[in-house]
Scaffold this active site. Structure first.
Site, PDB file in Angstrom:
ATOM      1  N   HIS A 130     -12.106   0.760   5.569  1.00  0.00           N
ATOM      2  CA  HIS A 130     -11.459   1.802   4.876  1.00  0.00           C
ATOM      3  C   HIS A 130     -10.419   1.171   3.635  1.00  0.00           C
ATOM      4  CE1 HIS A 130     -12.607   5.234   6.208  1.00  0.00           C
ATOM      5  NE2 HIS A 130     -14.143   4.618   6.471  1.00  0.00           N
ATOM      6  N   GLY A 131      -8.825   1.440   3.531  1.00  0.00           N
ATOM      7  CA  GLY A 131      -7.798   0.854   2.931  1.00  0.00           C
ATOM      8  C   GLY A 131      -8.086  -0.263   1.931  1.00  0.00           C
ATOM      9  N   SER A 135      -7.638  -0.147  -0.976  1.00  0.00           N
ATOM     10  CA  SER A 135      -7.037   0.046  -2.513  1.00  0.00           C
ATOM     11  C   SER A 135      -6.383  -1.241  -2.165  1.00  0.00           C
ATOM     12  CB  SER A 135      -6.260   1.014  -2.607  1.00  0.00           C
ATOM     13  OG  SER A 135      -7.384   1.875  -2.855  1.00  0.00           O
ATOM     14  N   ASP A 144     -15.337  12.263   4.248  1.00  0.00           N
ATOM     15  CA  ASP A 144     -14.803  11.144   4.577  1.00  0.00           C
ATOM     16  C   ASP A 144     -13.387  11.709   5.417  1.00  0.00           C
ATOM     17  OD1 ASP A 144     -13.848   7.961   4.233  1.00  0.00           O
ATOM     18  OD2 ASP A 144     -11.958   8.806   2.960  1.00  0.00           O
ATOM     19  N   ASN A 163     -14.392   1.333   0.966  1.00  0.00           N
ATOM     20  CA  ASN A 163     -13.503   2.569   0.159  1.00  0.00           C
ATOM     21  C   ASN A 163     -12.109   2.804  -0.457  1.00  0.00           C
ATOM     22  OD1 ASN A 163     -16.047   3.521   2.329  1.00  0.00           O
ATOM     23  ND2 ASN A 163     -14.200   4.944   3.657  1.00  0.00           N
TER      24      ASN A 163
END
Length: 278
Positions: free
Chosen positions: A205-206, A208, A83, A227
């Protein structure tokens, strides 16, 4: 179970209208927890090793070989992925070790340089049967594609995918790396337009920072690979803190890493349920 290629996990998920959970490995306990959580959910998963993690360990091979061993022993399909690699030499090493996919991140370069660097990596990886995720940065600038406020233009995404030959594309739709709160707002209309414009799977992405209902809606709108790293780190660290607060005399790391590993596994199981087809 033999090692499952990333492209096969992503292809099946895309056909089913599901999302693929791709979770970052920081050390062995993370990898064990992610596999355990995926087995509990009965869902495939991707173990991701970032360039930052390689820097932390001092080398790719130890953490990569351990992740590959866990993937091969898993009771559910597990792929291993490099990654956010900015160094082409690290990509080549990952290919030699046996990782099935890489994410090459040249998003901080101006557009033409990003295209050229990514195309070179894609050519090398494809010669070895390795799947490549690319990232389109802020065109004309050097901010990464996941800097706050950046959004991916569908026409530019189409052109970038065609010019580079990438197998998946990380796009900017409102999420930001390293968020510790889950209040990001995604542009679902943009996700749908990107999905229509680009033939390859889209990567968020990001993730979370994205609340569960919005993650599910993002997958429904056209996102495939999702991700997650910081969310798992919060669960891990919180469990360590709780254990040491309750048992301040403990000095054996196994005593506080066990609940941390369990907390990550539980978070993985939950998130894979969120990403499952509706």
């Amino acid at each position: 179970m033999p090692l499952t290629p990333t492209h096969e996990i992503v292809r099946r998920a895309r056909a089913d209208g599901a999302g693929v959970g791709a979770f970052n490995v920081l050390q062995l306990e993370h990898a064990e927890a992610i596999v355990a959580g995926a087995e509990r959910a009965g869902r495939p998963v991707v173990l991701q090793i970032s360039e930052n993690t390689v820097r932390y360990h001092g080398a790719l091979e130890p953490v990569a070989v351990a992740s590959l061993a866990l993937a091969r022993a898993a009771k559910t399909p597990v792929a291993v992925h490099l990654d956010h690699a900015e160094n082409p030499d690290l990509v080549r090493e990952a290919v030699e070790i046996g990782l099935g996919s890489v994410m090459f991140d040249a998003a901080r370069l101006p557009y033409e340089e990003n295209v050229a660097a990514t195309r070179e990596v894609v050519d090398h990886c494809h010669r070895h049967g390795v799947w490549v995720e690319g990232e389109l940065g802020e065109v004309g600038g050097k901010g990464g594609a996941h800097d706050p406020g950046v959004r991916t233009d569908p026409d530019e995404a189409r052109a970038f995918a065609a010019a580079t030959g990438v197998d998946a594309l990380a796009v900017a739709v409102g999420s930001v790396h390293q968020m510790v709160t889950r209040d990001a707002v995604l542009d679902l209309d943009l996700i749908a337009r990107l999905r229509a414009a680009v033939d390859v799977p889209l990567v968020l992405h990001g993730s979370s920072g994205v609340p569960d209902p919005l993650l599910a809606r993002a997958v429904a709108a056209g996102m495939t690979k999702v991700n997650v790293s910081t969310h798992l780190n919060k669960a891990f660290t919180g469990a360590v803190r709780d254990h040491l607060a309750a048992h301040p005399a403990d000095v054996d790391p196994r005593r506080y890493l066990t609940p941390a590993r369990d907390a990550v596994a539980e978070a993985v199981t939950h998130l894979l349920g969120v990403l499952a087809p509706r």
